[in-house]
Motif scaffolding. Structure first.
Motif, PDB file in Angstrom:
ATOM      1  N   GLY A 140     -59.406 -17.511  61.220  1.00  0.00           N
ATOM      2  CA  GLY A 140     -58.768 -18.633  59.789  1.00  0.00           C
ATOM      3  C   GLY A 140     -57.669 -18.139  59.748  1.00  0.00           C
ATOM      4  O   GLY A 140     -57.032 -18.782  58.702  1.00  0.00           O
ATOM      5  N   VAL A 141     -57.724 -17.300  59.306  1.00  0.00           N
ATOM      6  CA  VAL A 141     -56.700 -16.666  58.587  1.00  0.00           C
ATOM      7  C   VAL A 141     -54.412 -16.816  58.881  1.00  0.00           C
ATOM      8  O   VAL A 141     -53.996 -16.764  58.430  1.00  0.00           O
ATOM      9  CB  VAL A 141     -55.813 -14.388  58.419  1.00  0.00           C
ATOM     10  N   LEU A 142     -54.876 -17.134  59.821  1.00  0.00           N
ATOM     11  CA  LEU A 142     -53.806 -18.238  60.868  1.00  0.00           C
ATOM     12  C   LEU A 142     -53.192 -19.297  60.210  1.00  0.00           C
ATOM     13  O   LEU A 142     -52.859 -20.010  60.697  1.00  0.00           O
ATOM     14  CB  LEU A 142     -53.642 -17.608  61.519  1.00  0.00           C
ATOM     15  N   ALA A 143     -54.183 -20.241  59.905  1.00  0.00           N
ATOM     16  CA  ALA A 143     -54.910 -21.331  59.144  1.00  0.00           C
ATOM     17  C   ALA A 143     -54.715 -21.161  58.119  1.00  0.00           C
ATOM     18  O   ALA A 143     -53.866 -22.325  57.292  1.00  0.00           O
ATOM     19  CB  ALA A 143     -55.599 -21.782  59.782  1.00  0.00           C
ATOM     20  N   THR A 144     -55.300 -20.461  57.060  1.00  0.00           N
ATOM     21  CA  THR A 144     -55.831 -20.401  55.542  1.00  0.00           C
ATOM     22  C   THR A 144     -53.903 -19.982  54.920  1.00  0.00           C
ATOM     23  O   THR A 144     -53.864 -20.106  53.789  1.00  0.00           O
ATOM     24  CB  THR A 144     -57.072 -20.357  55.232  1.00  0.00           C
ATOM     25  N   GLY A 145     -54.020 -18.620  55.803  1.00  0.00           N
ATOM     26  CA  GLY A 145     -52.872 -18.082  55.662  1.00  0.00           C
ATOM     27  C   GLY A 145     -53.503 -16.758  54.705  1.00  0.00           C
ATOM     28  O   GLY A 145     -54.241 -17.153  54.703  1.00  0.00           O
ATOM     29  N   PRO A 146     -52.357 -16.144  54.296  1.00  0.00           N
ATOM     30  CA  PRO A 146     -52.746 -14.365  53.419  1.00  0.00           C
ATOM     31  C   PRO A 146     -53.528 -15.002  52.381  1.00  0.00           C
ATOM     32  O   PRO A 146     -53.307 -13.947  51.455  1.00  0.00           O
ATOM     33  CB  PRO A 146     -51.989 -13.658  52.741  1.00  0.00           C
ATOM     34  N   VAL A 147     -55.250 -15.791  52.377  1.00  0.00           N
ATOM     35  CA  VAL A 147     -55.503 -15.738  51.038  1.00  0.00           C
ATOM     36  C   VAL A 147     -56.924 -14.545  50.996  1.00  0.00           C
ATOM     37  O   VAL A 147     -57.137 -14.181  51.827  1.00  0.00           O
ATOM     38  CB  VAL A 147     -56.274 -17.470  50.848  1.00  0.00           C
ATOM     39  N   LYS A 148     -57.512 -14.692  49.508  1.00  0.00           N
ATOM     40  CA  LYS A 148     -58.529 -13.978  49.239  1.00  0.00           C
ATOM     41  C   LYS A 148     -59.597 -14.265  50.505  1.00  0.00           C
ATOM     42  O   LYS A 148     -59.875 -15.526  50.196  1.00  0.00           O
ATOM     43  CB  LYS A 148     -58.881 -13.759  47.739  1.00  0.00           C
ATOM     44  N   GLY A 149     -60.567 -12.992  50.876  1.00  0.00           N
ATOM     45  CA  GLY A 149     -61.369 -14.120  51.605  1.00  0.00           C
ATOM     46  C   GLY A 149     -61.335 -14.795  52.868  1.00  0.00           C
ATOM     47  O   GLY A 149     -61.704 -15.140  53.426  1.00  0.00           O
ATOM     48  N   ALA A 150     -60.484 -14.230  53.659  1.00  0.00           N
ATOM     49  CA  ALA A 150     -59.002 -14.784  54.587  1.00  0.00           C
ATOM     50  C   ALA A 150     -60.518 -14.048  55.999  1.00  0.00           C
ATOM     51  O   ALA A 150     -60.188 -12.754  55.374  1.00  0.00           O
ATOM     52  CB  ALA A 150     -57.735 -14.614  54.811  1.00  0.00           C
ATOM     53  N   HIS A 151     -60.261 -14.818  57.136  1.00  0.00           N
ATOM     54  CA  HIS A 151     -60.412 -13.717  57.938  1.00  0.00           C
ATOM     55  C   HIS A 151     -59.736 -13.921  58.403  1.00  0.00           C
ATOM     56  O   HIS A 151     -59.031 -14.366  59.192  1.00  0.00           O
ATOM     57  CB  HIS A 151     -62.992 -15.150  58.567  1.00  0.00           C
ATOM     58  N   PHE A 152     -60.082 -12.512  59.616  1.00  0.00           N
ATOM     59  CA  PHE A 152     -59.319 -12.040  61.236  1.00  0.00           C
ATOM     60  C   PHE A 152     -60.370 -11.724  62.090  1.00  0.00           C
ATOM     61  O   PHE A 152     -61.383 -10.294  61.221  1.00  0.00           O
ATOM     62  CB  PHE A 152     -58.606 -11.242  60.490  1.00  0.00           C
ATOM     63  N   TYR A 172     -63.420 -12.543  63.185  1.00  0.00           N
ATOM     64  CA  TYR A 172     -64.613 -12.805  62.330  1.00  0.00           C
ATOM     65  C   TYR A 172     -65.095 -12.117  61.591  1.00  0.00           C
ATOM     66  O   TYR A 172     -66.403 -11.608  61.463  1.00  0.00           O
ATOM     67  CB  TYR A 172     -65.607 -12.522  63.992  1.00  0.00           C
ATOM     68  N   ASP A 173     -64.054 -11.285  61.005  1.00  0.00           N
ATOM     69  CA  ASP A 173     -64.518 -10.314  59.442  1.00  0.00           C
ATOM     70  C   ASP A 173     -63.508 -10.431  58.935  1.00  0.00           C
ATOM     71  O   ASP A 173     -61.899 -11.394  58.719  1.00  0.00           O
ATOM     72  CB  ASP A 173     -64.598  -8.483  60.095  1.00  0.00           C
ATOM     73  N   LEU A 174     -63.928 -10.341  57.279  1.00  0.00           N
ATOM     74  CA  LEU A 174     -62.574  -9.657  56.214  1.00  0.00           C
ATOM     75  C   LEU A 174     -61.506  -9.474  56.609  1.00  0.00           C
ATOM     76  O   LEU A 174     -61.243  -7.949  57.456  1.00  0.00           O
ATOM     77  CB  LEU A 174     -62.829 -10.074  55.220  1.00  0.00           C
ATOM     78  N   ALA A 175     -59.977 -10.177  56.394  1.00  0.00           N
ATOM     79  CA  ALA A 175     -59.074  -9.828  57.261  1.00  0.00           C
ATOM     80  C   ALA A 175     -58.693  -8.293  56.142  1.00  0.00           C
ATOM     81  O   ALA A 175     -59.153  -8.681  55.091  1.00  0.00           O
ATOM     82  CB  ALA A 175     -57.618 -11.042  56.655  1.00  0.00           C
ATOM     83  N   PRO A 176     -58.359  -7.738  56.726  1.00  0.00           N
ATOM     84  CA  PRO A 176     -57.591  -6.144  55.974  1.00  0.00           C
ATOM     85  C   PRO A 176     -56.083  -6.114  56.059  1.00  0.00           C
ATOM     86  O   PRO A 176     -55.985  -7.210  56.220  1.00  0.00           O
ATOM     87  CB  PRO A 176     -57.685  -4.927  57.211  1.00  0.00           C
ATOM     88  N   GLN A 177     -55.779  -5.806  54.470  1.00  0.00           N
ATOM     89  CA  GLN A 177     -54.822  -5.817  53.688  1.00  0.00           C
ATOM     90  C   GLN A 177     -53.549  -5.744  54.795  1.00  0.00           C
ATOM     91  O   GLN A 177     -52.269  -6.692  55.215  1.00  0.00           O
ATOM     92  CB  GLN A 177     -54.315  -4.628  52.568  1.00  0.00           C
ATOM     93  N   ASN A 178     -53.279  -4.706  55.564  1.00  0.00           N
ATOM     94  CA  ASN A 178     -52.016  -4.662  56.602  1.00  0.00           C
ATOM     95  C   ASN A 178     -51.846  -6.585  57.558  1.00  0.00           C
ATOM     96  O   ASN A 178     -50.475  -6.660  57.631  1.00  0.00           O
ATOM     97  CB  ASN A 178     -52.459  -3.335  57.514  1.00  0.00           C
ATOM     98  N   VAL A 179     -53.239  -6.690  58.216  1.00  0.00           N
ATOM     99  CA  VAL A 179     -52.637  -8.228  58.079  1.00  0.00           C
ATOM    100  C   VAL A 179     -52.578  -9.232  57.370  1.00  0.00           C
ATOM    101  O   VAL A 179     -51.987 -10.224  57.598  1.00  0.00           O
ATOM    102  CB  VAL A 179     -54.708  -8.697  59.304  1.00  0.00           C
ATOM    103  N   LEU A 180     -53.233  -9.709  56.196  1.00  0.00           N
ATOM    104  CA  LEU A 180     -52.646  -9.778  55.036  1.00  0.00           C
ATOM    105  C   LEU A 180     -51.522  -9.945  54.895  1.00  0.00           C
ATOM    106  O   LEU A 180     -50.521 -11.182  54.623  1.00  0.00           O
ATOM    107  CB  LEU A 180     -53.644  -9.776  54.307  1.00  0.00           C
ATOM    108  N   ASP A 181     -50.740  -9.168  55.130  1.00  0.00           N
ATOM    109  CA  ASP A 181     -49.033  -8.315  55.402  1.00  0.00           C
ATOM    110  C   ASP A 181     -48.231  -9.466  55.790  1.00  0.00           C
ATOM    111  O   ASP A 181     -47.489  -9.776  55.651  1.00  0.00           O
ATOM    112  CB  ASP A 181     -49.032  -6.901  54.345  1.00  0.00           C
ATOM    113  N   LYS A 182     -48.954  -9.046  56.682  1.00  0.00           N
ATOM    114  CA  LYS A 182     -48.152  -9.048  58.153  1.00  0.00           C
ATOM    115  C   LYS A 182     -48.313 -10.960  58.095  1.00  0.00           C
ATOM    116  O   LYS A 182     -47.528 -11.823  58.398  1.00  0.00           O
ATOM    117  CB  LYS A 182     -48.688  -8.803  59.351  1.00  0.00           C
ATOM    118  N   VAL A 183     -49.007 -11.383  57.656  1.00  0.00           N
ATOM    119  CA  VAL A 183     -49.150 -12.821  57.904  1.00  0.00           C
ATOM    120  C   VAL A 183     -48.428 -13.424  56.987  1.00  0.00           C
ATOM    121  O   VAL A 183     -47.843 -14.431  56.670  1.00  0.00           O
ATOM    122  CB  VAL A 183     -51.073 -13.684  57.209  1.00  0.00           C
TER     123      VAL A 183
END
Length: 340
Positions: A242-254, A256-267
Motif C-alpha cells: 500500500g505505501v507505494l500507492a498511498t504515499g507516506p500518509v499516516k496508517g500506510a502499510h508496508f 502487511y504491517d504499518l510502515a515504519p518511519q524510515n520507510v515513510l521517509d524514503k517513500v
C-alpha cells in the motif's frame, strides 16, 4: 494491452499481458463484495485487455475460484492464461474452525490444510478444476513456501524438503505430460524462491513484492539466476502492501504491517522525485518491475471496476527516462536496477 512472450521450453510458450489480475480481493479479502460486483470487476479487467488471471484455493476459501467459474464460462479457453496454486487444500469444518477469520469475509465454511505431498497436490488440483469449471490450468504455483507463513527458517525448510521429496514430482510429471504448461511457486520472499530454483527445474515464480521501488535485494543473486535460466517472474504486490500507492500518509502499510518511519521517509523522497517529473508515485511503482526482462506480468489486483480501470490508466502513464536516472543519482534506486 502489451503482451510479453515467455518460453522456457521450446513450443510451450505463454503470452502474458503486462497487467494481470490477482483475485484475492474478489475472494472477499479484507471486505466482502457481492457476486455481481466481483463479476463486473472481472469483466472490466477483460475489457482493458487483461488476459492473465491468477487465483488460489486460499482466496476466499474457494470463493475466488468459484467466481472465476462464472466469469470464464463464456470465454474461449485459448484466449487467456490461468494460474492457481497448490500446497493447501480445503475441507469442510465447523464454523468456529474456518480459516481466514478476520482476513476473508463471507466465505464458505472451510479450513485450509497444508499439504505439499504428491497426493496433497493432486487433491488440490482436482478441487480447483471443479471450482473453476475448466478442463485445464496453465500454471500451477506451490503456495506460500516462505517464512512469512511457516514462522521460522527451520519450519520452512521442513516444508521445502517435503515438497521437493513428493509434491514437486507431481508438478514435474504434469508438465512433462503437457497437462500444464508451466509450474513454479507463489512466495512472499525471494530467498526460498532461489533455493527452489537451485534444487529443481522451475519455470515461473510469483513473487509478492520483494522487487519494488523500495526493495531490490533480489538483484543480488535471485533475478540474475532467473535471467540465466529463463525463469519468468510474475510480480504481485508492486505497492508493498500500500505505501507505494498511498504515499507516506499516516496508517500506510508496508509488507502487511504499518510502515515504519524510515520507510515513510524514503517513500517521501521517492515521491518528491516523481513529482519533479510530473509522475505520480503509484505510476512509477507499477511500471518499475516491468523494466526487468525476467518480469512477465504485474498483478496488482482489484476489488471494483474503478480500481481495475485505474490500474490500466496507471500502467499507461508516460514516464520519462530521466525519472529513473534521478532516483539512481539520489541513491533511491539501485544503480544496477534495469530501467529504460
Amino acid at each position: 494491452m502489451k503482451l510479453r512472450h515467455w518460453e522456457r521450453i521450446a513450443g510451450r510458450g505463454l503470452d502474458f499481458t503486462e497487467l494481470g489480475f490477482g483475485t484475492a480481493m474478489i475472494g472477499n479479502l479484507y471486505q466482502p463484495i457481492s457476486d455481481d460486483e466481483a463479476h463486473a470487476t472481472l469483466e472490466a479487467a477483460w475489457d482493458t485487455g487483461c488476459r492473465y488471471f491468477d487465483t488460489a484455493p486460499l482466496y476466499g476459501l474457494g470463493l475466488a475460484e468459484t467466481r472465476l467459474n462464472r466469469f470464464l464460462r463464456g470465454k474461449n479457453r485459448d484466449d487467456y492464461i490461468l494460474s492457481t496454486k497448490v500446497g493447501r487444500y480445503l475441507e469442510v469444518c465447523p464454523p468456529e474452525e474456518r480459516s481466514g477469520i478476520g482476513k476473508f469475509f463471507e466465505t464458505p465454511i472451510r479450513r485450509e490444510v497444508y499439504d505439499y505431498t504428491h497426493d496433497g497436490v493432486m487433491r488440490s488440483i482436482d478441487q480447483s478444476l471443479e471450482r473453476l469449471g475448466v478442463d485445464r490450468i496453465d500454471i500451477l504455483f506451490a503456495h506460500d513456501l516462505d517464512i512469512f507463513n511457516h514462522g521460522s527458517q527451520e519450519a520452512l525448510q521442513e516444508r521445502l524438503d517435503a515438497f521437493m521429496a513428493s509434491g514437486y514430482a507431481a508438478l514435474l510429471s504434469l508438465r512433462d505430460q503437457g497437462v500444464i504448461t508451466a509450474f513454479g511457486a507463489g512466495i512472499n520472499e525471494w530467498e526460498p524462491a532461489q533455493w527452489l530454483a537451485e534444487h529443481g527445474d522451475f519455470d515461473l515464480f510469483l513473487l509478492a513484492g520483494r522487487y519494488t521501488l523500495l526493495e531490490q535485494e533480489a538483484l543480488d543473486t535471485f533475478l540474475p539466476l532467473c535471467t540465466e535460466r529463463g525463469i519468468g517472474i510474475v510480480l504481485g504486490g508492486p505497492y508493498n502492501s500500500g505505501v507505494l500507492a498511498t504515499g507516506p500518509v499516516k496508517g500506510a502499510h508496508f509488507n502487511y504491517d504499518l510502515a515504519p518511519q524510515n520507510v515513510l521517509d524514503k517513500v517521501a523522497r521517492i515521491e518528491a522525485v516523481c513529482q519533479k517529473h510530473g509522475v505520480r508515485l503509484i505510476e512509477a511503482a507499477l511500471r518499475f518491475p516491468l523494466n526487468h526482462d525476467a518480469v512477465v506480468s504485474v498483478i496488482p489486483g482489484g476489488a471494483s471496476v474503478r480500481q481495475v480501470e485505474d490500474n490500466q490508466a496507471i500502467l499507461s502513464a508516460d514516464i520519462p527516462d530521466a525519472l529513473w536516472t534521478d532516483l539512481k543519482s539520489e541513491g533511491l534506486l539501485r544503480s544496477d536496477a534495469p530501467t529504460p
